[in-house]
Structure formats: structure tokens, C-alpha cells
Design an enzyme around this catalytic site. Structure first.
Site, PDB file in Angstrom:
ATOM      1  N   LEU A   8       0.834  -1.202   0.000  1.00 49.81           N
ATOM      2  CA  LEU A   8       0.000   0.000   0.000  1.00 49.81           C
ATOM      3  C   LEU A   8       0.867   1.249   0.000  1.00 49.81           C
ATOM      4  O   LEU A   8       2.058   1.197   0.302  1.00 49.81           O
ATOM      5  CB  LEU A   8      -0.936  -0.027   1.208  1.00 49.81           C
ATOM      6  CG  LEU A   8      -1.932  -1.203   1.170  1.00 49.81           C
ATOM      7  CD1 LEU A   8      -2.523  -1.480   2.539  1.00 49.81           C
ATOM      8  CD2 LEU A   8      -3.039  -0.936   0.152  1.00 49.81           C
ATOM      9  N   THR A  36       6.331   0.601   2.406  1.00 43.06           N
ATOM     10  CA  THR A  36       7.308   1.414   3.135  1.00 43.06           C
ATOM     11  C   THR A  36       6.530   2.390   4.007  1.00 43.06           C
ATOM     12  O   THR A  36       5.924   3.339   3.509  1.00 43.06           O
ATOM     13  CB  THR A  36       8.221   2.186   2.163  1.00 43.06           C
ATOM     14  OG1 THR A  36       8.894   1.247   1.319  1.00 43.06           O
ATOM     15  CG2 THR A  36       9.260   2.998   2.927  1.00 43.06           C
ATOM     16  N   LYS A  71      15.042  -0.270   4.964  1.00 41.21           N
ATOM     17  CA  LYS A  71      14.471   0.235   3.714  1.00 41.21           C
ATOM     18  C   LYS A  71      14.479   1.763   3.689  1.00 41.21           C
ATOM     19  O   LYS A  71      14.771   2.378   2.651  1.00 41.21           O
ATOM     20  CB  LYS A  71      13.035  -0.278   3.558  1.00 41.21           C
ATOM     21  CG  LYS A  71      12.257   0.312   2.380  1.00 41.21           C
ATOM     22  CD  LYS A  71      12.894  -0.005   1.032  1.00 41.21           C
ATOM     23  CE  LYS A  71      12.182   0.695  -0.126  1.00 41.21           C
ATOM     24  NZ  LYS A  71      10.775   0.287  -0.313  1.00 41.21           N
TER      25      LYS A  71
END
Length: 298
Positions: free
Chosen positions: A69, A100, A175
Site C-alpha cells: 500500500l 514502506t 528500507k
């Protein structure tokens, strides 16, 4: 603790999500999907994907659920409420979030999922639809090692490069750091191209030379050609700046200086007003640099 994986759920079937769901289906798994706009999933439905009317139904029907998403708010909406994922999870199920999102919210979701008896993994991916199509997507994993071992084969169906990082939150932190470096390096490339273009160097020749040089990283490899032929949007300014904002918030919380991140975020703020703000963020940032430098735009 975990039974064999039967059906795999997928919530969020945008450009990246649909590509990942397709790879999971191609690996031989039965996939049940949900997306806010069903029409965007029609190709997958035509290929045999099942459909659920709510995220809760996806969680109820599947042993493993993936989400991909746009941001933290979108994940929170999918998770909560009577029709949310949390209402459909139970012992023995795994929710792997590919999105993320804010690291602290990812950790909080892991705690909420644990209360249902299920297990949550933060599994952010690094790459683009082009990377995914080429079979070069990488996946980072945070959470219980036993849950990771359970879904590892599924993650390898997404991409060949899967790295277990550590406890919940550690993969999403990794990330954020990777995307910080990505956005800074791509913005610096736009700056460099503008510099020599102002001096009279042909833009296409500069891009060609860069792709043959030591700076030809994977991200420069697939993005630099957009400065010559603007035909693809991997991530627009707003989506990419979200990652820098996550890094800046983390830096403030931890007391870590992030001067390159801050300067790059300011550049992306300027690019949001570009006429090309709907294009890939490299293209819109380059447009701002060129206009500020007085480079003639065809």
C-alpha cells in the site's frame, strides 16, 4: 506452529502490488486479492486470482497475507475496523507488509497482530516494476525468524534477493536508509547532468556516458534513460519524498544529522510545483534544475 501454506492473500494491487501478486501466482500459488478499485485487478482476476470483498475476508480465507500500500495511513485503514485485516487474522497466519511505512507504526502493528495469535513481518522491497519484471527485486525481512522461515519460499517468488535483517521494525528501518541513499543519488545525478548541459554537453551523450561509468548503479541504470525518453513513471515526487520524510523524522527522533537528506527533500519540495510533477521524480527534479540554471528547454 504453522500449517502448510494454502491460499495467499494480497491487499493493494497497484502497479507494484499487481506485479508481485502475478509472480506469486506464476510460482503456483492460489492468490485471493482485494483492492480499493476492483477494476485495477481485472487482469489478475482474468488470470485466475480469487477476489474478496474486504481485507478482513482476505485474512480469513488465507494462510499468508501480503500488503503493498502507498503509505502508513493506507496500511492503517486496511488493518483496522470491522472489515480490516486484524479482524480476520488468527493463530497460525502471517501478515507480511511489503509497504514502506513509518517504522514505529510497523512495530506497533506487529504488537497488534501478535494479540490475534498471528505473526507480522515487515518485508519492504527494493526496486521498481522494471526490477520486478526482470526478476531482480530484493526483499528485506524483520520479525520472528520462525515466521520468516515459513514464508521464505514465497518471498523468493517475489525476488531472488531476500535478506533476514532482525526483529520487527529492523527491515523497514533498513528500507528507509536505502531509499534515503537512492533519492539523494538520483537527485545528485539530475544536478550533474544539468551542470554539463548548461556548458553545452548533449544530454543524451551525458546519459550514455554515465551508463558506461562507475556510477551506473541499478537505479541509475533504469532511471537515467528517462532524461532522454520520458516514457515511464517508477515513482513520482510525492511518493518518493515520503521516504525522505520518514528518514528526517527518524533522524530527529534519534538525534542523527541528515544534511544530504534535508537538502534533497527541499529539492523535491520545489519539484512538486514543476509542470512535470506527475512524471518520474528524476524527470521533475531535472526540470527544476534546468529552469533554475536557465538551460533552454525544447
Amino acid at each position: 506452529m504453522y500449517d502448510d501454506i494454502g491460499r495467499v492473500g494480497f491487499v493493494g494491487l497497484g502497479a507494484m502490488g499487481s506485479g508481485i501478486a502475478r509472480r506469486i501466482m506464476d510460482a503456483g500459488h492460489t492468490v485471493v486479492g482485494w483492492n480499493r478499485t476492483r477494476s485495477k485487478a481485472q487482469d489478475l482476476l482474468d488470470a485466475g486470482m480469487g477476489w474478496a470483498d474486504t481485507p478482513r475476508e482476505v485474512a480469513e480465507q488465507c494462510d499468508v497475507v501480503f500488503t503493498m500500500l502507498t503509505n502508513t495511513a493506507a496500511v492503517e485503514v486496511a488493518a483496522h475496523g470491522d472489515d480490516g485485516l486484524l479482524a480476520g487474522l488468527a493463530a497460525g497466519k502471517v501478515w507480511a507488509d511489503l509497504s514502506t511505512i513509518a517504522p514505529e507504526r510497523s512495530v506497533a502493528l506487529a504488537e497488534e497482530v501478535a494479540a490475534t495469535g498471528a505473526c507480522y513481518l515487515d518485508t519492504p522491497v527494493s526496486g521498481s516494476p522494471a526490477t520486478l519484471a526482470a526478476g531482480q527485486m530484493s526483499v528485506m525481512v524483520g520479525g520472528e525468524r520462525s515466521a520468516y522461515d515459513h514464508v521464505e519460499a514465497l518471498l523468493h517468488a517475489i525476488g531472488p534477493k531476500v535478506t533476514y535483517i532482525g526483529p520487527n521494525g529492523h527491515a523497514i528501518l533498513t528500507k528507509v536508509a536505502i531509499n534515503l541513499s537512492l533519492v539523494v543519488s538520483v537527485t545528485a545525478f539530475a544536478e550533474a547532468v544539468t551542470l554539463v548541459e548548461k556548458a553545452g554537453v548533449d544530454r543524451a551523450a551525458m546519459v550514455d556516458a554515465a551508463l558506461k561509468s562507475v556510477i551506473a548503479s541499478p537505479v541509475i541504470g533504469y532511471r537515467a534513460p528517462l532524461l532522454v525518453d520520458d516514457d515511464t513513471v517508477y515513482a513520482d515526487v510525492e511518493l518518493q519524498q515520503k521516504d525522505l520524510v520518514l528518514a528526517q523524522e527518524l533522524g530527529r527522533k534519534l538525534g542523527v544529522m541528515l544534511p544530504a537528506c534535508s537538502a534533497t527533500s527541499e529539492m523535491l519540495s520545489a519539484a512538486r510545483s514543476s509542470d512535470l510533477a506527475d512524471r518520474d521524480f528524476l524527470v521533475s527534479v531535472a526540470d527544476v534544475y534546468r529552469r533554475a540554471a536557465g538551460v533552454e528547454i525544447p
